[in-house]
Design an enzyme around this catalytic site. Structure first.
Site, PDB file in Angstrom:
ATOM      1  N   CYS A  33     -15.036   4.689 -16.268  1.00 19.62           N
ATOM      2  CA  CYS A  33     -14.351   3.431 -16.006  1.00 19.62           C
ATOM      3  C   CYS A  33     -15.159   2.248 -16.576  1.00 19.62           C
ATOM      4  O   CYS A  33     -14.628   1.382 -17.284  1.00 19.62           O
ATOM      5  CB  CYS A  33     -14.156   3.270 -14.507  1.00 19.62           C
ATOM      6  SG  CYS A  33     -12.998   1.969 -14.042  1.00 19.62           S
ATOM      7  N   CYS A  53      -9.820  -0.419 -15.149  1.00 19.73           N
ATOM      8  CA  CYS A  53      -9.880  -0.258 -16.603  1.00 19.73           C
ATOM      9  C   CYS A  53      -8.519   0.074 -17.209  1.00 19.73           C
ATOM     10  O   CYS A  53      -8.393   0.220 -18.410  1.00 19.73           O
ATOM     11  CB  CYS A  53     -10.901   0.823 -16.971  1.00 19.73           C
ATOM     12  SG  CYS A  53     -10.348   2.499 -16.649  1.00 19.73           S
ATOM     13  N   GLY A  59     -18.294  34.386 -14.129  1.00 21.91           N
ATOM     14  CA  GLY A  59     -17.469  34.317 -12.923  1.00 21.91           C
ATOM     15  C   GLY A  59     -17.983  35.164 -11.776  1.00 21.91           C
ATOM     16  O   GLY A  59     -17.506  35.042 -10.654  1.00 21.91           O
ATOM     17  N   CYS A 105      -5.586   2.949 -13.448  1.00 18.83           N
ATOM     18  CA  CYS A 105      -6.786   2.422 -12.814  1.00 18.83           C
ATOM     19  C   CYS A 105      -6.690   0.887 -12.744  1.00 18.83           C
ATOM     20  O   CYS A 105      -6.388   0.225 -13.735  1.00 18.83           O
ATOM     21  CB  CYS A 105      -8.014   2.834 -13.609  1.00 18.83           C
ATOM     22  SG  CYS A 105      -9.543   2.082 -13.006  1.00 18.83           S
ATOM     23  N   CYS A 153     -10.463   4.691 -11.159  1.00 25.35           N
ATOM     24  CA  CYS A 153     -11.036   5.919 -11.690  1.00 25.35           C
ATOM     25  C   CYS A 153     -12.042   6.484 -10.699  1.00 25.35           C
ATOM     26  O   CYS A 153     -12.869   5.765 -10.154  1.00 25.35           O
ATOM     27  CB  CYS A 153     -11.769   5.661 -13.003  1.00 25.35           C
ATOM     28  SG  CYS A 153     -10.687   5.240 -14.359  1.00 25.35           S
TER      29      CYS A 153
END
Lengths: 293, 262, 229
Positions: free
Chosen positions: A271, A243, A31, A240, A265
Site C-alpha cells: 500500500c 492507495c 507438503g 483500498c 490493503c
C-alpha cells in the site's frame, strides 16, 4: 554487536543443524509434515515459535529480513521478531518485499510477487489439515502415507451442504505436487493461488506441534474443490481507501457504531509503495461514506 | 459339478489361527465364501467369532494360515501380500464393515449425507451434486427420510444410525460385507425392520456377507450357510436350515434348543 | 428316466442333550419319482415321512445312501452336494411347501410370493403373484399385509402360492392342505394336477384321503423303512 551471550540467530548450532535437516527433508518431500525437535524460544507458543526457529536456522549474516503479521510490518508481533533477529543475528531488516531475502509471515503472502532466491517462512498454529475430522494423529499420519484423502472433501462437502458454497475462507486445504494435502496456515484463501508455481521457497514451521513442511520453488499447488463448486478466490468487493488498489487483499475497518466501514490493503508495504508512486485514491473522509451492506 | 455356479470362491480362508500370547483366539479355520453367499458365524461370547471377523477383514494378523480374495480384476490374491494402501482401497470400495455399535462405523460429527458420500469422495468423486444425489438415493433405500440428510447421526435413533451405517458401506457397491452383530444393540421391533431391510438389500445387490451373531434368528433370516464356533474352533457347519433344524453337535443342539420357537 | 431317485437312504437323530440317545428314523429308503408323477408317502405320524422330504430338500442331513436329482443333463447327489450347490438346486430345481409358513416379519404377502421368482421386486413378478393369490382366494385387501397376522388357512395358501409360482422340476409337499376347507382343498388339488400335467415330479405327505386319492400315482409306505437301525 556486543550482546555476546547469544549465538548467531539465538539458537545453538546443533539445534540449527537439526532444523536444517528437517527443512531439507521437507523440501525433498513437498507438503509432508516433518517432525522436528522444537526448541523453547523466548516467546509464547502461538507467537510464531515455529517460524522463528525456521528463520533462525536459515538466516545468514548477509540476509535481509522482513517480518509481517497479517500483512502488516508494524504490529507488535512483526516488530518484536524483527528486533529479535536484529539483536541476535545482527542481520539487516527491511519492510520491502522486493529487497528482503527472508520473509517471515503470519497469515499472509505479500502482494508483490516473490522472486527466485527468496524464502517465505510461515508461522503455523495447526499443521494437520485432517484434524478437524479425524483427531487421532496415528490415523491422520496413516491417511497421509496412503494418500487417503476422502475426508478432506467431506469437510468441503459439509461446507456446501450447510452454506450452499465452500465457506472455508482461510486455511483452505491444498494438494502439493499431486501428493500431500497440506494446510497453508491460516492465510486467506485469496493467497492460495500465489503458492502455485511460486519462484520463492516456502517453508512452514509449527513450534508447538513440532512440524516443518515446505513447498519448493515452482511447485504445483492446487486448492481442493468440487467440479460444480470450484475453488474461488475471495476479497472484499472494493478498493483500498488509501492507495486505490483493486487487486489486493483488503482489511475491513469498522468506523463507528453505525456500521460505516472502509477497506484498506492488508499488505501495508504494498500500500505504501503504491502511494509513494502517486496512487492515492480517495481520502479518508470519502471512504467513510461507504455505506454498510 | 456342472452348471451349479461359479466354482471360484470370493474369499477363502485356509488354516486360520490366532493366539493372543498363550490365549487362543481361534484355531485352524478353513472355509470359503462365494459371490452372493451369506455366511453366518454363530457362537457365544469368547467363541472366537469376533477374532475370526477381524482376521478376515485384515484388522488382525493371523498367527497361522492365510486368506485369499478374488479381486475385481478376477485375480485371486493373498490378503497378507497386499500393501496397506491396496487393503485400504479394498476396504473403501469392494468391502464393507458394519459395526455393532454405529458410532464406531460412522462419523458422528458430520452430516448423514457426508457420511454416505465419504467413500465416493475417497475414490475420486468430485461432483457435489452427483455425490448428494447418490446419498439421497441411498438414504431412501435404507428408509431414512432424505430431508434429514444434513443432520448429523447424533440426532438419529439407534435403528436409523445402523441403517445409515449400512448405506455408508454399500454406496460403493461392495461385493463383500462383514457384519458384527448388526442388530446387536437394538430393540426387538427395530431389529425386525433392520433385518428385513438387510435381507432385501443383500439379495438385491447379490452381496456376499460374513455375519457374526449370537442370535440364531438373525442367522436364520439372513444367512445361507452357518458355521458354529466354540472355544475358538468351528465345530459344525452347513446350510442354515440344515444346522438349525438338524443340528449334530451337542453344543449346536444346546444352542438351538435354548432358543424360543419362532 | 426318473426325476428323483432315492437309494438306501437312512437317518438317525442323536440327542446329545438326552444323554446321547439315538433315535433311528428311517433306513433303506429306496424309491424313484418319474416326471409328471406324484408319489405320496404314507404311514402314521412320527414314521419319518417329513424327514424324508427334508432330506430330499437338504434341510436334514442324510446319514447314508444317495438322493439323486436330475438337474439339466445329469444327476446330482443331494446327500453329498456342497451347501452352495444345494442352494442353487433349491433356486432352480426343488420346490418345497412346508407345513408352516416361515415368513419375514415385515414383508407383505404379495412380496413373499413374488420374491420366490427372484430377489428383484419387479412389477412382472408381482402381477404373477397377484394372479395366483387371487386364484387361491386370498382377499386382495390382505396382499399388502405381512402374513404373520393371517389365519392358519390363509397362511398355508400364501405358502403354497410361494412354492407354486415358479415351476420347479421337483416339488415336495408336506401336508399342503392340512388347514384348508373343502373348497380350498379342491383348488390346491387342481393346482397339483396342473403341475403334474406339466411334467413336474411330486413327492407329498398328505393325510386327507380324498386329496391323496386325487393326486397320488403311487404310494410309498414309510413304515417299511422304520424297522432297522
Amino acid at each position: 554487536m556486543n550482546a555476546p551471550a547469544y549465538n548467531f540467530a539465538y539458537l545453538d548450532e546443533q539445534s540449527k543443524r537439526m532444523i536444517r535437516r528437517a527443512i531439507l527433508k521437507a523440501i525433498a518431500v513437498p507438503g509432508y509434515q516433518v517432525p522436528f525437535a522444537s526448541r523453547e524460544m523466548p516467546m509464547p507458543y502461538g507467537w510464531g515459535t515455529g517460524g522463528v526457529q525456521v528463520t533462525a536456522a536459515i538466516l545468514g549474516p548477509h540476509d535481509s529480513l522482513k517480518v509481517i503479521d497479517q500483512g502488516s510490518d508494524d504490529t507488535t508481533n512483526a516488530v518484536s521478531i524483527r528486533k529479535f533477529f536484529a539483536k541476535t543475528a545482527g542481520v539487516q531488516t527491511t519492510t520491502s518485499t522486493l529487497k528482503a531475502t527472508v520473509i517471515q509471515t503470519r497469515h499472509r503472502i505479500p502482494e508483490t510477487p516473490l522472486r527466485e532466491g527468496q524464502v517465505l517462512v510461515f508461522q503455523v498454529p495447526i499443521p494437520e489439515p485432517l484434524r478437524f475430522l479425524e483427531p487421532r494423529e496415528t490415523e491422520t499420519r496413516r491417511m497421509h502415507a496412503l494418500a487417503d484423502y476422502g475426508l478432506m472433501h467431506v469437510k468441503l462437502y459439509e461446507d456446501i451442504a450447510q452454506h450452499g458454497r465452500i465457506a472455508t475462507t482461510y486455511a483452505y486445504p491444498v494438494k502439493v505436487e499431486e501428493r500431500y494435502v497440506m494446510d497453508p496456515s491460516p492465510t486467506p484463501k485469496f493467497d492460495n493461488p500465489k503458492m502455485h508455481d511460486c519462484p520463492a521457497l516456502q517453508l512452514f514451521g509449527a513450534g508447538r506441534e513440532k512440524r516443518i513442511y515446505a513447498i519448493p520453488p515452482y511447485s504445483n499447488v492446487v486448492s481442493l474443490d468440487f467440479e460444480d463448486h470450484p475453488f474461488e478466490r475471495y476479497r472484499h468487493d472494493g478498493k483500498c481507501a488509501l492507495c486505490g488498489a483493486v487487486d489486493s487483499f483488503l482489511d475491513e475497518l469498522i468506523m463507528d457504531d453505525h456500521g460505516r466501514r472502509m477497506f484498506m490493503c492488508s499488505d501495508t508495504e504494498y500500500c505504501e509503495t503504491r502511494r509513494a508512486l502517486g496512487n492515492g485514491a480517495q481520502g479518508f473522509s470519502k471512504a467513510t461514506e461507504a455505506a454498510p451492506a | 459339478m456342472i452348471g451349479l455356479g461359479n466354482e471360484r470362491p470370493l474369499l477363502a480362508a485356509q488354516g486360520l489361527s490366532k493366539w493372543y500370547g498363550r490365549q487362543l483366539g481361534c484355531r485352524d479355520i478353513s472355509f470359503q465364501v462365494h459371490e452372493g453367499e451369506v455366511l453366518a458365524v454363530v457362537g457365544e461370547s469368547g467363541s472366537g467369532k469376533s477374532t475370526l471377523l477381524q482376521l478376515l477383514s485384515t484388522q488382525l494378523e493371523p498367527s497361522a494360515g492365510r486368506i485369499c480374495y478374488c479381486m475385481r480384476d478376477g485375480i485371486t490374491r493373498d490378503l497378507a501380500a497386499l500393501s496397506e494402501a491396496e487393503r485400504r482401497f479394498l476396504f473403501r470400495t469392494d468391502w464393507g464393515y458394519v459395526h455393532q455399535d454405529p458410532p464406531l462405523g460412522l462419523r458422528m460429527a458430520v452430516s448423514a449425507g457426508a457420511n454416505v458420500g465419504e467413500r465416493l469422495m475417497a475414490v475420486g468423486w468430485r461432483n457435489y451434486r452427483r455425490i448428494r444425489t447418490t446419498a439421497v438415493d441411498w438414504l431412501d433405500r435404507v428408509e431414512i427420510d432424505s430431508r434429514r440428510i444434513d443432520e448429523t447421526p447424533r440426532t438419529y435413533s439407534g435403528g436409523m444410525r445402523q441403517r445409515l451405517q449400512i448405506a455408508r458401506n454399500l454406496v460403493t457397491n461392495p461385493r463383500l460385507v462383514f457384519m458384527d452383530e448388526p442388530t446387536g444393540g437394538l430393540d426387538v421391533s427395530v431389529q425386525a425392520r433392520l433385518l428385513d431391510l438387510l435381507r432385501g438389500i443383500v439379495a438385491e445387490l447379490g452381496l456376499a456377507a460374513v455375519v457374526v451373531t449370537h442370535d440364531l434368528a438373525v442367522a436364520r433370516l439372513l444367512s445361507h450357510r452357518i458355521m458354529v464356533m466354540k472355544g475358538g474352533e468351528v465345530i459344525e457347519s452347513g446350510l442354515t436350515d440344515q444346522v438349525l433344524d438338524d443340528p449334530r453337535e451337542p453344543y449346536t443342539q444346546l444352542l438351538v434348543s435354548s432358543v424360543l420357537p419362532p | 428316466m426318473p426325476a428323483l431317485k432315492l437309494f438306501d437312504v437312512a437317518k438317525t437323530f442323536t440327542m446329545h442333550l438326552r444323554g446321547g440317545i439315538r433315535l433311528p428314523v428311517v433306513s433303506g429308503v429306496t424309491f424313484d419319482v418319474e416326471p409328471g408323477q406324484c408319489v405320496v408317502l404314507t404311514g402314521p405320524s412320527g414314521s419319518g415321512k417329513s424327514s424324508i422330504l427334508k432330506m430330499i430338500y437338504g434341510s436334514y442331513r442324510c446319514d447314508h445312501g444317495q438322493i439323486f436329482l436330475r438337474y439339466q443333463t445329469s444327476f446330482v447327489d443331494i446327500a453329498a452336494a456342497e451347501p452352495r450347490h444345494l442352494l442353487t438346486l433349491r433356486r432352480r430345481a426343488i420346490g418345497y411347501v412346508s407345513q408352516f409358513l416361515r415368513a419375514v416379519p415385515r414383508v407383505p404377502a404379495l412380496d413373499v410370493v413374488a420374491d420366490s421368482l427372484g430377489p428383484t421386486r419387479g412389477k412382472d413378478n408381482r402381477t404373477r403373484a397377484a394372479e395366483l393369490l387371487r386364484r387361491l382366494n386370498i382377499p386382495e385387501r390382505l396382499w399388502s399385509l405381512p402374513p404373520a397376522t393371517f389365519s392358519g388357512g390363509e397362511q398355508q395358501r400364501v405358502n403354497i402360492a410361494r412354492s407354486f409360482l415358479h415351476d420347479m422340476p421337483v416339488l415336495l409337499l408336506d401336508e399342503p392342505t392340512a388347514s384348508l376347507d373343502a373348497r380350498n382343498r379342491e383348488l390346491v388339488v387342481d393346482l397339483i394336477t396342473e403341475k403334474k400335467r406339466r411334467g413336474i415330479a411330486i413327492v407329498a405327505v398328505v393325510h386327507d384321503e380324498d386329496v391323496r386319492e386325487a393326486i397320488a400315482d403311487s404310494l410309498v409306505d414309510v413304515t417299511l423303512f422304520a424297522k432297522a437301525a
